[in-house]
Design a protein around this motif. Structure first.
Motif, short mmCIF file in Angstrom:
data_model
loop_
_atom_site.label_atom_id
_atom_site.label_comp_id
_atom_site.label_asym_id
_atom_site.label_seq_id
_atom_site.Cartn_x
_atom_site.Cartn_y
_atom_site.Cartn_z
N ALA A 152 9.05 9.41 -5.92
CA ALA A 152 8.64 10.33 -6.98
C ALA A 152 8.95 9.79 -8.37
N GLU A 153 10.09 9.09 -8.53
CA GLU A 153 10.54 8.70 -9.86
C GLU A 153 10.04 7.32 -10.29
N ASP A 154 9.82 6.42 -9.34
CA ASP A 154 9.42 5.05 -9.69
C ASP A 154 8.47 4.53 -8.62
N PRO A 155 7.27 5.11 -8.51
CA PRO A 155 6.39 4.80 -7.38
C PRO A 155 5.99 3.33 -7.27
N GLU A 156 5.80 2.64 -8.39
CA GLU A 156 5.36 1.25 -8.32
C GLU A 156 6.46 0.35 -7.76
N ARG A 157 7.64 0.42 -8.34
CA ARG A 157 8.74 -0.40 -7.86
C ARG A 157 9.15 0.01 -6.44
N PHE A 158 9.10 1.30 -6.18
CA PHE A 158 9.46 1.81 -4.86
C PHE A 158 8.57 1.20 -3.79
N ALA A 159 7.28 1.08 -4.06
CA ALA A 159 6.35 0.54 -3.07
C ALA A 159 6.69 -0.90 -2.70
N GLY A 160 7.34 -1.62 -3.61
CA GLY A 160 7.75 -2.97 -3.31
C GLY A 160 9.12 -3.08 -2.69
N ALA A 161 9.91 -2.01 -2.76
CA ALA A 161 11.31 -2.08 -2.36
C ALA A 161 11.58 -1.56 -0.96
N VAL A 162 10.63 -0.89 -0.33
CA VAL A 162 10.91 -0.24 0.95
C VAL A 162 10.91 -1.26 2.08
N VAL A 163 9.79 -1.92 2.33
CA VAL A 163 9.76 -3.02 3.28
C VAL A 163 10.22 -4.26 2.51
N ASN A 164 11.51 -4.57 2.60
CA ASN A 164 12.12 -5.52 1.65
C ASN A 164 12.74 -6.74 2.30
N LEU A 165 12.67 -6.88 3.63
CA LEU A 165 13.18 -8.05 4.35
C LEU A 165 14.67 -8.28 4.12
N GLY A 166 15.39 -7.25 3.68
CA GLY A 166 16.81 -7.38 3.39
C GLY A 166 17.10 -8.10 2.09
N ARG A 327 -1.71 -1.32 19.96
CA ARG A 327 -1.52 -0.03 19.30
C ARG A 327 -2.26 -0.01 17.96
N THR A 328 -2.50 1.18 17.44
CA THR A 328 -3.12 1.32 16.13
C THR A 328 -2.14 1.94 15.15
N ILE A 329 -2.32 1.59 13.87
CA ILE A 329 -1.48 2.10 12.79
C ILE A 329 -2.37 2.34 11.58
N ALA A 330 -2.17 3.46 10.90
CA ALA A 330 -2.96 3.77 9.71
C ALA A 330 -2.46 2.97 8.51
N ALA A 331 -3.35 2.80 7.54
CA ALA A 331 -3.05 2.01 6.34
C ALA A 331 -2.00 2.70 5.48
N ASP A 332 -1.24 1.90 4.73
CA ASP A 332 -0.34 2.41 3.70
C ASP A 332 -0.43 1.48 2.49
N GLU A 333 0.37 1.77 1.45
CA GLU A 333 0.33 0.97 0.23
C GLU A 333 1.66 0.33 -0.11
N LEU A 334 2.53 0.16 0.87
CA LEU A 334 3.79 -0.55 0.65
C LEU A 334 3.52 -2.05 0.62
N TRP A 335 4.03 -2.74 -0.37
CA TRP A 335 3.62 -4.10 -0.65
C TRP A 335 3.70 -5.03 0.55
N LEU A 336 4.80 -4.99 1.30
CA LEU A 336 5.00 -5.92 2.41
C LEU A 336 4.82 -5.26 3.78
N SER A 337 4.25 -4.09 3.80
CA SER A 337 3.92 -3.49 5.09
C SER A 337 2.82 -4.29 5.76
#
Length: 426
Positions: A152-166, A327-337
């Motif tokens: 909610a607060e930082d959607p652009e940076r957040f999208a890059g930080a979730v799938v982050n490879l540690g 298996r199938t998976i729906a699209a998302d917008e996380l950078w490294l998903s």
């Protein structure tokens, strides 16, 4: 805090970690001190990755010694869980409170933070990967300082930080979106022709909340695991004879010859989401595995070509294979998903632990599927060069900039992350 110099191995035993020190802090402050004083830190979750993503020659940290944290916010319909928790550690509590997660992986034994960081997923045409449930993430920064990012607060940076490879540091907590709880019933169909699965893929994959096809790619047939939400699709199956297959009257393990008692209940008996969406029960968790896994994510549009290519390779695949799952998976917008920007189909392979032979066959599979747009799973075995892997992600250059900005001295980098960052476009 427990600190040792004893080397650890991953769950499958195909990776022996080179860490000089292994830490298991019991408080967040202890974790912060480890991070602030170390030259290099990597976090080890359940050890269920088959790549060297968690390896390091310096300090390795486990978070399962931190205080248990499960905070359900009924008004926001979220749960905040500690970074060392496994899905099995809190899902029953979420259900008892009247809530559910939309999706789960095959195993309930993996840590939430590890699954999210590597883009792990469940199955379902309308269901996105597990990382898409994350609404906020709490980290320890490279100087030992706590940091919180939210959608909610930082959607652009957040999208890059979730799938982050540690690569952004230890994740101490994640806040996950919830929905009202629901029951699931599952059935198994055997002897479904692979020609039919490929030709009628949309119908088959859309017949349930979560659908998996298991095969060895040589025999021409597969088994379909059909999981239906009782509240949306009813408690009935689509017929005894379905798409050329036959409804099983007994419980079945996906790997032929293995005991079905280790699997979640089948035969259409409804049960809570957390005890049906995974394939395997918590009580039968093996502390060590005798296998290697690889997985490729392709656009849904390539499914027939992928089926054809894998069947042509069936005689090479089957002798080394326990089982393969589609298996199938729906699209998302996380950078490294692995499913960023496109509805996807995932081809998963559980191999016998014969690393050299398996890697040769994985290379042959990738030679056929990478040109179709395949993206390898971050936590599993691949023969693809780092430059080939990162080329599949249009936001990888942005991720590289995010990592360098967040951790300019490379405290959270290891050989795995460095290979990818070095291969990324500038």
């Amino acid at each position: 805090m427990l600190t040792t110099g004893t080397p650890a191995r991953n769950w499958a035993g195909n990776i022996t970690f080179g860490a000089a020190r292994s830490h298991r802090p019991s408080t967040i402050d202890e974790l912060r001190r480890v991070v602030a004083t170390a030259r290099s830190v990597r976090v080890l979750g359940a050890g269920h990755s088959f790549s060297d993503i968690a390896d390091t020659t310096e300090d390795q940290v486990r978070l399962d010694g931190l205080p248990r944290r499960v905070e359900i916010d009924r008004d926001a319909a979220t749960v905040t869980v500690g970074g060392g928790l496994r899905y099995a550690d809190f899902c029953a509590e979420v259900h008892a409170a009247g809530f559910a997660l939309p999706n789960l992986a095959s195993l309930p034994h993996i840590t939430v933070a590890g699954a999210v960081a590597t883009g792990t997923h469940g199955s379902g045409n309308e269901l996105r990967g597990l990382a898409s449930s994350v609404a906020a993430i709490e980290l320890i920064g490279p100087e030992g300082d706590p940091l919180r990012l939210s959608r909610a607060e930082d959607p652009e940076r957040f999208a890059g930080a979730v799938v982050n490879l540690g690569a952004l540091g230890p994740v101490t907590a994640l806040t996950l979106d919830l929905e009202p709880t629901y029951d699931v019933a599952q059935w198994v169909y055997t002897g479904v022709p692979l020609d039919t699965v490929a030709a009628e893929f949309d119908d088959i994959s859309g017949a349930g909340h979560s659908v998996s096809t298991f095969t060895d790619w040589r025999g021409g047939e597969g088994g379909v695991w059909l999981k239906r939400r009782v509240d949306r699709q009813g408690a009935g199956h689509p017929g005894v004879d379905w798409h050329g297959g036959r409804l099983s009257e007994t419980a079945i393990h996906p790997i032929p010859g293995m005991p079905p008692e280790t699997c979640t209940p089948q035969l259409g008996v409804p049960g809570p989401w957390y005890d049906r969406l995974p394939h395997f029960r918590l009580a039968f968790f093996q502390r060590e595995g005798d296998e290697i896994q690889s997985e490729l994510f392709l656009p849904r549009s390539a499914v027939r070509e992928a089926f054809a290519a894998l069947r042509e390779l069936g005689d090479r695949i089957a002798p080394l294979l326990y089982v393969s799952e589609v298996r199938t998976i729906a699209a998302d917008e996380l950078w490294l998903s692995p499913t960023q920007g496109r509805d996807s189909v995932a081809f998963h392979f559980t191999w016998h632990r014969r690393p050299e032979a398996v890697l040769e066959v994985v290379a042959a599979i990738e030679e056929r599927l990478l040109p179709l747009g395949a993206r390898p799973h971050w936590g599993k075995v691949t023969a693809a060069a780092p430059a080939v892997v990162v080329a599949g992600y249009e936001r990888f250059a942005d991720f590289r900039r995010l990592v360098l900005d967040h951790d300019p001295d490379g405290r959270f980098r290891n050989a795995y992350v460095s290979r990818l960052l070095d291969a990324a476009p500038r």
